[in-house]
Scaffold this motif. Sequence first.
Motif, PDB file in Angstrom:
ATOM      1  N   THR B 107       0.841  -1.191   0.000  1.00  0.00           N
ATOM      2  CA  THR B 107       0.000   0.000   0.000  1.00  0.00           C
ATOM      3  C   THR B 107       0.880   1.247   0.000  1.00  0.00           C
ATOM      4  OG1 THR B 107      -1.696  -1.196   1.197  1.00  0.00           O
ATOM      5  CG2 THR B 107      -1.839   1.205   1.218  1.00  0.00           C
ATOM      6  N   CYS B 108       0.747   2.027  -1.068  1.00  0.00           N
ATOM      7  CA  CYS B 108       1.685   3.132  -1.256  1.00  0.00           C
ATOM      8  C   CYS B 108       1.005   4.489  -1.314  1.00  0.00           C
ATOM      9  CB  CYS B 108       2.498   2.904  -2.534  1.00  0.00           C
ATOM     10  SG  CYS B 108       1.487   2.769  -4.014  1.00  0.00           S
ATOM     11  N   GLY B 109      -0.307   4.497  -1.122  1.00  0.00           N
ATOM     12  CA  GLY B 109      -1.031   5.768  -1.188  1.00  0.00           C
ATOM     13  C   GLY B 109      -2.401   5.554  -1.778  1.00  0.00           C
ATOM     14  N   ALA B 110      -3.082   6.659  -2.031  1.00  0.00           N
ATOM     15  CA  ALA B 110      -4.489   6.572  -2.438  1.00  0.00           C
ATOM     16  C   ALA B 110      -4.686   5.746  -3.711  1.00  0.00           C
ATOM     17  CB  ALA B 110      -5.028   7.982  -2.635  1.00  0.00           C
ATOM     18  N   LEU B 111      -3.867   5.971  -4.711  1.00  0.00           N
ATOM     19  CA  LEU B 111      -4.080   5.287  -5.996  1.00  0.00           C
ATOM     20  C   LEU B 111      -3.361   3.938  -6.077  1.00  0.00           C
ATOM     21  CD1 LEU B 111      -3.863   8.335  -8.448  1.00  0.00           C
ATOM     22  CD2 LEU B 111      -5.894   7.044  -7.828  1.00  0.00           C
ATOM     23  N   HIS B 112      -2.930   3.453  -4.936  1.00  0.00           N
ATOM     24  CA  HIS B 112      -2.187   2.181  -4.915  1.00  0.00           C
ATOM     25  C   HIS B 112      -2.867   1.033  -5.690  1.00  0.00           C
ATOM     26  CE1 HIS B 112      -0.711  -1.637  -3.450  1.00  0.00           C
ATOM     27  NE2 HIS B 112      -1.855  -1.840  -2.847  1.00  0.00           N
ATOM     28  N   PRO B 113      -4.186   0.827  -5.511  1.00  0.00           N
ATOM     29  CA  PRO B 113      -4.795  -0.323  -6.229  1.00  0.00           C
ATOM     30  C   PRO B 113      -4.693  -0.210  -7.739  1.00  0.00           C
ATOM     31  CG  PRO B 113      -6.306   0.558  -4.571  1.00  0.00           C
ATOM     32  CD  PRO B 113      -5.187   1.541  -4.710  1.00  0.00           C
ATOM     33  N   PHE B 114      -4.451   0.995  -8.225  1.00  0.00           N
ATOM     34  CA  PHE B 114      -4.409   1.184  -9.672  1.00  0.00           C
ATOM     35  C   PHE B 114      -2.983   1.405 -10.194  1.00  0.00           C
ATOM     36  CE2 PHE B 114      -8.597   2.816  -8.237  1.00  0.00           C
ATOM     37  CZ  PHE B 114      -9.348   1.779  -8.752  1.00  0.00           C
ATOM     38  N   MET B 115      -1.999   1.132  -9.350  1.00  0.00           N
ATOM     39  CA  MET B 115      -0.605   1.263  -9.800  1.00  0.00           C
ATOM     40  C   MET B 115      -0.219  -0.021 -10.530  1.00  0.00           C
ATOM     41  SD  MET B 115       2.757   2.202  -7.579  1.00  0.00           S
ATOM     42  CE  MET B 115       4.405   2.094  -8.264  1.00  0.00           C
ATOM     43  N   THR B 116      -0.204   0.061 -11.846  1.00  0.00           N
ATOM     44  CA  THR B 116       0.014  -1.151 -12.645  1.00  0.00           C
ATOM     45  C   THR B 116       1.017  -0.906 -13.770  1.00  0.00           C
ATOM     46  OG1 THR B 116      -1.812  -0.583 -14.096  1.00  0.00           O
ATOM     47  CG2 THR B 116      -2.325  -2.035 -12.262  1.00  0.00           C
ATOM     48  N   GLY B 117       1.548  -1.989 -14.265  1.00  0.00           N
ATOM     49  CA  GLY B 117       2.393  -1.974 -15.456  1.00  0.00           C
ATOM     50  C   GLY B 117       2.123  -3.260 -16.214  1.00  0.00           C
ATOM     51  N   LYS B 118       2.940  -3.561 -17.194  1.00  0.00           N
ATOM     52  CA  LYS B 118       2.715  -4.793 -17.959  1.00  0.00           C
ATOM     53  C   LYS B 118       4.040  -5.478 -18.275  1.00  0.00           C
ATOM     54  CE  LYS B 118      -1.621  -3.471 -20.130  1.00  0.00           C
ATOM     55  NZ  LYS B 118      -2.345  -3.142 -21.367  1.00  0.00           N
ATOM     56  N   LEU B 119       4.017  -6.786 -18.210  1.00  0.00           N
ATOM     57  CA  LEU B 119       5.128  -7.599 -18.688  1.00  0.00           C
ATOM     58  C   LEU B 119       4.630  -8.351 -19.910  1.00  0.00           C
ATOM     59  CD1 LEU B 119       7.937  -9.004 -18.413  1.00  0.00           C
ATOM     60  CD2 LEU B 119       6.770 -10.734 -17.026  1.00  0.00           C
ATOM     61  N   LYS B 120       5.240  -8.086 -21.060  1.00  0.00           N
ATOM     62  CA  LYS B 120       4.820  -8.761 -22.287  1.00  0.00           C
ATOM     63  C   LYS B 120       5.875  -9.778 -22.668  1.00  0.00           C
ATOM     64  CE  LYS B 120       1.868  -5.105 -24.014  1.00  0.00           C
ATOM     65  NZ  LYS B 120       1.333  -4.439 -25.188  1.00  0.00           N
ATOM     66  N   VAL B 121       5.467 -11.023 -22.652  1.00  0.00           N
ATOM     67  CA  VAL B 121       6.389 -12.113 -22.963  1.00  0.00           C
ATOM     68  C   VAL B 121       5.994 -12.712 -24.315  1.00  0.00           C
ATOM     69  CG1 VAL B 121       7.381 -14.292 -22.174  1.00  0.00           C
ATOM     70  CG2 VAL B 121       6.571 -12.612 -20.494  1.00  0.00           C
TER      71      VAL B 121
END
Lengths: 468, 153
Positions: B107-121
């Motif tokens: 948990t890193c702050g308000a928008l934590h649940p939406f902190m995303t990136g992608k790994l494309k393999v």
Amino acid sequence: MNLLRYPLIKTLLKNRWPQFTIMLVALAGFLLAVLSGLFGTPVGSRNFGIVFVWIAWWAILMLVAVPFLGRGWCSICPIPAPGEWLQRGKLLGPGEFNHRGHGENQKKGSVFSVVKPLNRRWPKRFRNIWLQNGTFLLVALFSAVILTQPRVTAIVLAAFLFAAVGISLIFERRAFCRYLCPVGGFIGLYSQLAPVEVRVVDTAVCASHVEKTCYTGSVNGYGCPWDVFPPGMVKNTYCGTCMECLRTCPHDNIAINIRPFGADLSVERNRKLDEAYKAFIMLGAAAVYSTVLLGPWGALKLAAYSVGGLPWLAYAASFLTFILLALPGLFWLTVWAGKKISGSALPVKESFVAQSYALVPLGLAAWAAFSLSFVFANFSYVLAALSDPLGWGWDLIGTAGVTWTPWLAGLTPFLQVGVLVGGFIWAAVTSRKIAAEKADSAQAVKLSTPVIVFCLAFTLTLMGLLVA
Amino acid sequence: MKRIVVSWAVLGAAALLVAFAPFNLQPVTSNVERIFRVEAGDFAYSPAVLHVNPGDNVTIKLVATDVVHGLYVDGYDLSVIAEPGQPAVLSFTADRPGTFRLRCSVTCGALHPFMTGKLKVGTNLLLWRGIGLALLAFLGILTLRSPGLPIVH
């Protein structure tokens, strides 16, 4: 199939206690959500208000309740309950007969006797869902903050409650639910897809029933709280499934039918521009949220979150332009193209409104796919929040220490693709059926093809956003 | 009538093929070492999308630039946590093709649940299957007859 043929179901639905009990539990949860938002931890993922409203309740609503029960949630929603109790002067049954069914039976000395509801009719010019479209957009513009800050969620929930109470004291029946509730608007739209409906069995029986107690009320129940006249009901959109008509009909002429999914979409009557716009708003919002909240672009998230700042103003302007102008404008062009290709004599506006109902299944699929992305990934927060709802270090049921673990992370993309493809097929078939209502078969194909292409393009775009 | 049944059967078979056939569209595995420095801050990863090939040995050096952040890889069930000034390293072999979300696990702050990136393999076969199924459905709706739909002449 009429579910009321089964005596147990009929008894459970006619009796007020099961519904009342569930509503009380929901109200307790609602108040806890408000209190935890106001007084609990400001950390959203540890706060009951955020976790239960935006993960647990949202998951149940969008993945189960709306697709399968339509307005089932509305029948137990706690938000209108206090206002309705004040309006009726009672918690449960109507007791003494009152003609309009509301606000005329406060007993002296009861807590309700100090309240005198005005029982006014809702203004005629606002008897549509344009205001609901507006309230949804208002909430949607601030969603990045509402979804993540417990205090803001609490204030919004409390505002809903106070608004519902205030409206109940001024206007008759459930005017808040019917005309203002931002959630009720889209539940109503998507309830057309549900495989269950409340309808009269035989309209001839209603025609010969002078008193029309389903609308006016009787000693057994209240007149329709949703201001719907049951004998004339052909769609689920505004039926709150509250079961009052079941209680007030003296001729046992109400049925709860199991029916094919999406049966209401084939009903030509009562297609309206406000509902069409609701379909655009929901479709557009699903796309925007999938981009902003679930995409990898941090700048977009911060823009949506920085309410009042320049980036937020740019976000809000883009959001509204896309949803209210670009999406409907593009759809208008597809309908116009269909008219040109097919040579249909139908006015474009009529086709535009009618064809927009094809976006109802597309929109629900989009929301289901969007919800799948974060609901299961964050569901483990529910266990921790149950045990420590305020984030004060409690451990009521021993699950406060459950660490965040995404559920079904590997399965979710497959489910999303399935839901999106299914939604597209449903939308395309609906578009074709609507086109065929007022055109011969060859013309219907040409009329609907551009709309189907629009649905395909939207589906592939969302698939790209969520799965690529 | 017979033609319609045959058409539906062909379309159904094509759909099954698109959905389940074991296509091999992945690049030849090369076991290349892929090293990424991923900065985590302001509810985003930078770079937000990591591209690798199946079989590559991936090393992610997670650098938290504001508060403590985590990085969880969907589908691989791997995670790492980094504190500001204390980068952390996650190493694994990208043996599963597809696109996988990266999520902040702390948990890193308000928008934590939406902190995303992608790994494309490699190639995202699921996406292509989805596109294929949607296009097949489009084709079917345009050309075939079904109960409740007008006949296509």
